[in-house]
Design an enzyme around this catalytic site. Structure first.
Site, PDB file in Angstrom:
ATOM      1  N   LYS A 185      32.478  39.952  42.919  1.00 38.43           N
ATOM      2  CA  LYS A 185      33.768  39.376  42.518  1.00 38.43           C
ATOM      3  C   LYS A 185      33.520  38.234  41.535  1.00 38.43           C
ATOM      4  O   LYS A 185      32.574  37.447  41.714  1.00 38.43           O
ATOM      5  CB  LYS A 185      34.522  38.888  43.768  1.00 38.43           C
ATOM      6  CG  LYS A 185      35.941  38.391  43.485  1.00 38.43           C
ATOM      7  CD  LYS A 185      36.662  38.000  44.765  1.00 38.43           C
ATOM      8  CE  LYS A 185      38.057  37.459  44.494  1.00 38.43           C
ATOM      9  NZ  LYS A 185      38.761  37.031  45.711  1.00 38.43           N
ATOM     10  N   SER A 192      43.346  38.847  46.313  1.00 42.62           N
ATOM     11  CA  SER A 192      42.827  38.660  44.974  1.00 42.62           C
ATOM     12  C   SER A 192      41.590  39.498  44.668  1.00 42.62           C
ATOM     13  O   SER A 192      41.233  39.644  43.505  1.00 42.62           O
ATOM     14  CB  SER A 192      42.498  37.179  44.750  1.00 42.62           C
ATOM     15  OG  SER A 192      41.464  36.753  45.611  1.00 42.62           O
ATOM     16  N   SER A 196      42.710  37.700  50.919  1.00 47.55           N
ATOM     17  CA  SER A 196      42.210  38.311  49.680  1.00 47.55           C
ATOM     18  C   SER A 196      41.058  39.302  49.851  1.00 47.55           C
ATOM     19  O   SER A 196      40.715  40.000  48.897  1.00 47.55           O
ATOM     20  CB  SER A 196      41.797  37.224  48.689  1.00 47.55           C
ATOM     21  OG  SER A 196      42.936  36.621  48.136  1.00 47.55           O
TER      22      SER A 196
END
Lengths: 455, 63
Positions: free
Chosen positions: A80, A155, A179
């Protein structure tokens, strides 16, 4: 036979160890899939094809020379884009950081790399973690591989989309108010928000320090267990890091659920759509068929968890970005600027009350765990929605609707596992949430793995 | 609560530029928070709790 790019690390590792599969062949399969599919899915912000293939060749040499490191050796891992990576651009999904190249690597990534994992690239995300849809005006929206018109969640939407489409074998995520777990649930993949502090947050761009959790995402519970084994552990560079034993989680997965007590609070069921409830009821019956005891329970004060989720996230988030909000607010995506600017308008008493709510909620969960081992809920009240034109309102709606499901574990710091439990009438994945007490990831993964294998 | 007034004033007081298109969305989010606050207000004993802090050994149980 399952295509290489869709196989789990648990399936691939024995083949790599036995020298029946080259990490180069595996990485080429992933990179070909990225070339073919990522232009539509948009899971990656930065793809590291040459670097990844070079490292795969290096891993192959090590393994051929009998220097096998373990189950992550030669396994492709998407990172990420809020995890700092030395020498590799790290944007946190923001235009503000479009040229930011860190000079050190986040502890959790370093640990995965030391275990032989190979970074495939940096994954798309909602800017600074400030949303659950992964709309991103700077790098493009990440899209749900099950239906490209729908959100993959956020996210960590690039992570979930990459896993669902076979664009990486494993992925990292972060979770402040859902997330990791929401994107996993919306894409039929798996995510674990560990106990607060179990995985170091050093080198991860913060959203809200006191609720930020770094954790693994994957295509099976056993893969989450492998990742957690290598990601977890005390880190003196992270003030929130805890000194706790880290077992080899993946070696304790096959104990089943016989005698395990699973508590089900009505609170979450009452907020879910009918098809989610039906699928969840079937999942609970599965647990009973496997030998678990399913009990309806009541946890007081669940209705105040969202307050803590909002106030802590926007309070700490707006503090971190305060200077930028004052001097260059136009550099944020509109929805994220709105999210943080709302935080500047909340008060100190509200923030402190939110931290009081967290302690009160933690006490309520501790009482619940005196009677049950696991708490099960739907992970989200409805499946992945289609992107709407008013993406700002949509992000706000989804945060409001999902926060009651995600905030309790985030606010209390207890581990929470998101696993697939079925499909909606439109064929979209539905996820289940399993929570357990602090530092009981071994049990949590064991229960999740039992469900995974029964289905 | 008159958030229409509070939003631009509150931002301006802090030196944060007011972007007009943002204001209704900020109002909406503040209203969501005010609604959630009513649940907190029904539990006044919460204000007697020691707040959690960033580095807090009580967050976890060591066993």
């Amino acid at each position: 036979m399952t295509k290489l790019y869709l196989m789990t690390a648990s399936e691939l590792a024995p083949l790599i160890e036995a020298k029946q599969l080259s990490p180069v062949e595996l990485m080429e399969s992933i990179m070909n899939q990225i070339d073919e599919v990522d232009p539509e899915v948009n899971a990656y912000i930065t793809i590291l094809e040459e670097q990844a293939l070079e490292q795969a060749r290096h891993a192959e040499n090590e393994i051929m020379n009998d220097l096998y490191k373990g189950p992550l050796h030669g396994i492709p891992i998407g990172i990420k884009d809020n995890y700092y990576t030395k020498g590799v651009r790290t944007t946190a999904g923001s235009e503000i950081l479009q040229d930011f190249v860190p000079d050190y690597t986040a502890t959790a990534v370093k640990k995965l790399q030391c275990a032989g994992g190979i970074m495939t690239g940096k994954l798309n995300m909602h800017e600074f973690g400030g949303g659950l849809t992964n709309t991103n005006p700077f790098y493009g929206d990440a899209r749900n591989p099950w239906d490209l018109q729908r959100t993959p969640g956020g996210s960590s939407g690039g992570s979930s989309a990459a896993l669902a489409a076979g664009l990486s074998t494993l992925a990292t995520g972060t979770d402040t108010f859902g997330s990791i777990r929401v994107p996993a649930a919306l894409t039929g993949t798996y995510g674990l928000k560990p106990t607060y502090g179990l995985v170091s947050g050093y080198g991860v761009a913060p959203l809200a320090w006191s609720m930020d959790h770094a954790g693994p995402m994957a295509r099976s519970v056993s893969d989450l267990a492998i990742m957690l084994t290598y990601m977890a552990g005390y880190d003196p560079d992270d003030p929130g890091s805890i000194k706790a034993p880290v077992p080899e989680y993946y070696k304790y997965l096959n104990k089943g659920v016989d005698g395990v007590k699973i508590g089900v609070p009505r609170y979450f069921v009452d907020r879910s759509e009918p098809e989610v409830i039906n699928t969840f009821q079937s999942a609970l019956e599965t647990f009973e068929n496997m030998g678990a005891e399913v009990i309806e329970i009541e946890i007081p004060k669940l209705d105040i968890a969202s307050y803590a989720g909002y106030l802590v996230t926007i309070g700490e988030g707006s503090s971190y970005h305060y200077n930028q909000l004052r001097h260059q607010p136009e550099d944020f995506a509109s929805d994220v600027r709105i999210f943080f600017n709302t935080g500047t308008l909340t008060t100190s008493p509200q923030y402190v009350t939110a931290q009081q709510v967290r302690r009160s909620l933690n006490e309520a969960f501790q009482e619940a765990f005196e009677n049950v081992d696991i708490i099960a809920t739907p992970m989200t009240p409805y499946p992945a929605p289609r992107f709407k034109e008013d993406w700002i309102s949509q992000n706000q709606e989804i945060i409001r609707d999902y926060m009651p499901f995600t905030a309790p574990a985030a606010a209390t710091g207890i581990p929470s596992l998101a696993i697939p439990m079925g499909r909606s009438s439109e064929g979209m994945p539905l996820g289940m949430q399993l929570m357990s007490n602090h530092l009981t990831e071994k049990l949590l993964l064991q229960v999740g793995n039992a469900f995974d294998h029964y289905n | 609560m008159d958030t229409a007034y509070i939003v631009p004033q509150g931002l301006a007081l802090q030196g944060i530029p007011v972007i007009r298109e943002d204001v209704p969305y900020i109002q909406h989010m503040l209203n969501t928070i005010y609604e959630l606050q009513t649940a907190v207000d029904t539990n006044p004993e919460i204000h007697e709790e020691v707040p959690m802090v960033v580095v807090d050994p009580d967050v976890i149980i060591y066993d």
